[in-house]
Design a protein around this motif. Structure first.
Motif, PDB file in Angstrom:
ATOM      1  N   ARG A  11       0.841  -1.192   0.000  1.00  0.00           N
ATOM      2  CA  ARG A  11       0.000   0.000   0.000  1.00  0.00           C
ATOM      3  C   ARG A  11       0.885   1.254   0.000  1.00  0.00           C
ATOM      4  O   ARG A  11       1.963   1.258   0.589  1.00  0.00           O
ATOM      5  CB  ARG A  11      -0.932  -0.028   1.211  1.00  0.00           C
ATOM      6  CG  ARG A  11      -1.882  -1.227   1.167  1.00  0.00           C
ATOM      7  CD  ARG A  11      -2.435  -1.565   2.520  1.00  0.00           C
ATOM      8  NE  ARG A  11      -3.512  -0.676   2.902  1.00  0.00           N
ATOM      9  CZ  ARG A  11      -4.138  -0.755   4.079  1.00  0.00           C
ATOM     10  NH1 ARG A  11      -3.761  -1.647   4.977  1.00  0.00           N
ATOM     11  NH2 ARG A  11      -5.119   0.075   4.358  1.00  0.00           N
ATOM     12  N   PRO A  12       0.426   2.342  -0.648  1.00  0.00           N
ATOM     13  CA  PRO A  12       1.251   3.546  -0.747  1.00  0.00           C
ATOM     14  C   PRO A  12       1.712   4.062   0.617  1.00  0.00           C
ATOM     15  O   PRO A  12       0.901   4.218   1.545  1.00  0.00           O
ATOM     16  CB  PRO A  12       0.315   4.554  -1.433  1.00  0.00           C
ATOM     17  CG  PRO A  12      -0.625   3.713  -2.210  1.00  0.00           C
ATOM     18  CD  PRO A  12      -0.839   2.473  -1.374  1.00  0.00           C
ATOM     19  N   GLY A  13       3.014   4.309   0.746  1.00  0.00           N
ATOM     20  CA  GLY A  13       3.559   4.880   1.978  1.00  0.00           C
ATOM     21  C   GLY A  13       3.523   3.975   3.178  1.00  0.00           C
ATOM     22  O   GLY A  13       3.801   4.412   4.310  1.00  0.00           O
ATOM     23  N   MET A 241      -5.410   7.850  -9.203  1.00  0.00           N
ATOM     24  CA  MET A 241      -4.273   6.978  -9.521  1.00  0.00           C
ATOM     25  C   MET A 241      -3.737   6.236  -8.307  1.00  0.00           C
ATOM     26  O   MET A 241      -3.383   5.062  -8.399  1.00  0.00           O
ATOM     27  CB  MET A 241      -3.161   7.795 -10.173  1.00  0.00           C
ATOM     28  CG  MET A 241      -3.402   8.107 -11.631  1.00  0.00           C
ATOM     29  SD  MET A 241      -1.888   8.660 -12.426  1.00  0.00           S
ATOM     30  CE  MET A 241      -2.573   9.316 -13.938  1.00  0.00           C
ATOM     31  N   TYR A 242      -3.640   6.913  -7.159  1.00  0.00           N
ATOM     32  CA  TYR A 242      -3.069   6.251  -5.998  1.00  0.00           C
ATOM     33  C   TYR A 242      -3.978   5.152  -5.443  1.00  0.00           C
ATOM     34  O   TYR A 242      -3.542   4.350  -4.619  1.00  0.00           O
ATOM     35  CB  TYR A 242      -2.716   7.261  -4.906  1.00  0.00           C
ATOM     36  CG  TYR A 242      -1.239   7.594  -4.912  1.00  0.00           C
ATOM     37  CD1 TYR A 242      -0.310   6.697  -4.396  1.00  0.00           C
ATOM     38  CD2 TYR A 242      -0.774   8.769  -5.470  1.00  0.00           C
ATOM     39  CE1 TYR A 242       1.045   6.973  -4.431  1.00  0.00           C
ATOM     40  CE2 TYR A 242       0.577   9.060  -5.507  1.00  0.00           C
ATOM     41  CZ  TYR A 242       1.485   8.153  -4.980  1.00  0.00           C
ATOM     42  OH  TYR A 242       2.824   8.424  -5.021  1.00  0.00           O
ATOM     43  N   GLU A 243      -5.211   5.100  -5.907  1.00  0.00           N
ATOM     44  CA  GLU A 243      -6.123   4.039  -5.479  1.00  0.00           C
ATOM     45  C   GLU A 243      -6.169   2.874  -6.458  1.00  0.00           C
ATOM     46  O   GLU A 243      -6.932   1.935  -6.251  1.00  0.00           O
ATOM     47  CB  GLU A 243      -7.545   4.599  -5.342  1.00  0.00           C
ATOM     48  CG  GLU A 243      -7.742   5.604  -4.240  1.00  0.00           C
ATOM     49  CD  GLU A 243      -9.190   6.075  -4.208  1.00  0.00           C
ATOM     50  OE1 GLU A 243      -9.984   5.511  -3.438  1.00  0.00           O
ATOM     51  OE2 GLU A 243      -9.515   6.996  -4.975  1.00  0.00           O
ATOM     52  N   VAL A 244      -5.354   2.914  -7.513  1.00  0.00           N
ATOM     53  CA  VAL A 244      -5.565   1.980  -8.610  1.00  0.00           C
ATOM     54  C   VAL A 244      -5.463   0.523  -8.165  1.00  0.00           C
ATOM     55  O   VAL A 244      -6.270  -0.317  -8.586  1.00  0.00           O
ATOM     56  CB  VAL A 244      -4.619   2.305  -9.791  1.00  0.00           C
ATOM     57  CG1 VAL A 244      -3.166   2.087  -9.442  1.00  0.00           C
ATOM     58  CG2 VAL A 244      -5.010   1.514 -11.019  1.00  0.00           C
ATOM     59  N   ALA A 245      -4.516   0.182  -7.306  1.00  0.00           N
ATOM     60  CA  ALA A 245      -4.400  -1.208  -6.855  1.00  0.00           C
ATOM     61  C   ALA A 245      -5.632  -1.630  -6.063  1.00  0.00           C
ATOM     62  O   ALA A 245      -6.143  -2.746  -6.214  1.00  0.00           O
ATOM     63  CB  ALA A 245      -3.137  -1.384  -6.012  1.00  0.00           C
TER      64      ALA A 245
END
Length: 322
Positions: A11-13, A241-245
């Protein structure tokens, strides 16, 4: 079905925030979609608003340069805005690369003389007003499929059901796929299931649906979903974009649509909009590269459907009667 042995995406960050005591709660496996495309994979890609052969050439060249895989290319102005020669050129260019070409059927209410679409309520929106408008959409569908187009974009429930019946009756080819426009996209699971049963092979949902909304839809339907990862301004201008996964995890099987915010509308397209159309076509591919890079960095890029795959699998339909 999902691969239970596959490692979870990062997950991002995540690592940095956890080290600061700001880690997020663990993901709930029950939120994940259990569905996938037939033949494997949980996501495909789409470049929208490709309005003619010239824009298509730009998209294909940029996709090759940036190594952006494309499953589907769609057009928004309509079959009636293209000549037979232009359609044939687009069919041949996409077929050569195993890309599905999707053209919009018309007419649509936002362009005819009905005044309600110009009120604050937008009236019936893009829907086909009256028998003649439905007939025009069918005319577009027959013409496009005779020229080799295999996917049709629709913005009216009656047109969708009519084209599904036409497909069942052999009026248009049985392997024609029908795609529901974002401009009438459903916003709840009951409506999504109805579109599937009316004949939709993929359903474009509005890009402001929450992650929980996607999970709710996936509990009642496995029909492929289309979603703008970046939406045009007239659809809200959302950039996700940051939610794409997580969009893939919740919404699979999912078409990732690479739109473009902060860009003027180009429908119906004509050469007076040429420079804008070609520039935005190129940038949509770049936006796709950015989204794919995010997936790769987060370890979520390994479940793409094979290039050339286009069919939706077995779906639920209302019974048709001749």
């Amino acid at each position: 079905m999902t691969d239970a042995s596959a490692p979870a995406a990062r997950r991002p960050g995540e690592q940095a925030l956890a080290s600061l005591g700001l880690g997020a709660p663990a993901l709930d496996p029950a939120d994940a979609s259990p569905h996938a495309f037939p033949g494997g994979g949980r996501w495909r890609t789409e470049i929208p608003s490709c309005e003619g052969p010239e824009a298509l050439a730009v998209v294909l060249k940029e996709a090759w340069r940036l190594d952006v895989p494309i499953h589907r290319i769609s057009q928004g102005s309509g079959v009636w805005m293209l000549t037979d020669a232009e359609i044939t050129e687009m069919v041949e260019a996409t077929a050569e690369r195993d890309i599905e070409l999707c053209l919009f059927t018309g007419p649509r209410g936002t362009w005819d003389i009905g005044g309600s679409t110009r009120t604050d309520s937008r009236g019936a929106g893009l829907r086909a007003r009256g028998h003649d408008a439905v007939a025009g959409c069918v005319e577009d569908a027959v013409r496009a499929t005779e020229l080799g187009v295999k996917c049709l974009l629709v913005a009216d429930e009656g047109v969708l059901w009519t084209l599904h019946r036409a497909r069942e009756a052999g009026i248009i080819p049985a392997d024609t796929t029908l795609k529901v426009s974002a401009l009438i996209g459903p916003v709840n699971p009951a409506a999504y299931a109805v579109y599937e049963r009316l004949g939709a092979d993929s359903v474009n949902v509005p890009s402001d649906l929450t992650l929980n909304h996607l999970t709710e839809i996936r509990r009642v339907s496995g029909a492929p979903m289309d979603m703008y990862i970046e939406a045009p301004d007239d659809l809200g201008g959302y950039v996700r974009m940051y939610e794409v996964a997580e969009l893939i995890r919740r919404g699979a099987p999912l078409y990732l649509k690479f739109g473009l915010s902060k860009a003027p509308g180009i429908y119906p397209y004509g050469h007076h909009l040429r420079d804008l159309t070609l520039a935005t076509a190129k940038e949509r591919v770049r936006r796709g590269r950015l989204a794919l890079d995010l997936l790769a960095r987060h370890g979520a890029d390994g479940d793409m459907a094979p290039i050339g795959s286009r069919l939706p699998g077995r779906l639920q339909r209302f019974e048709t009667h001749s």
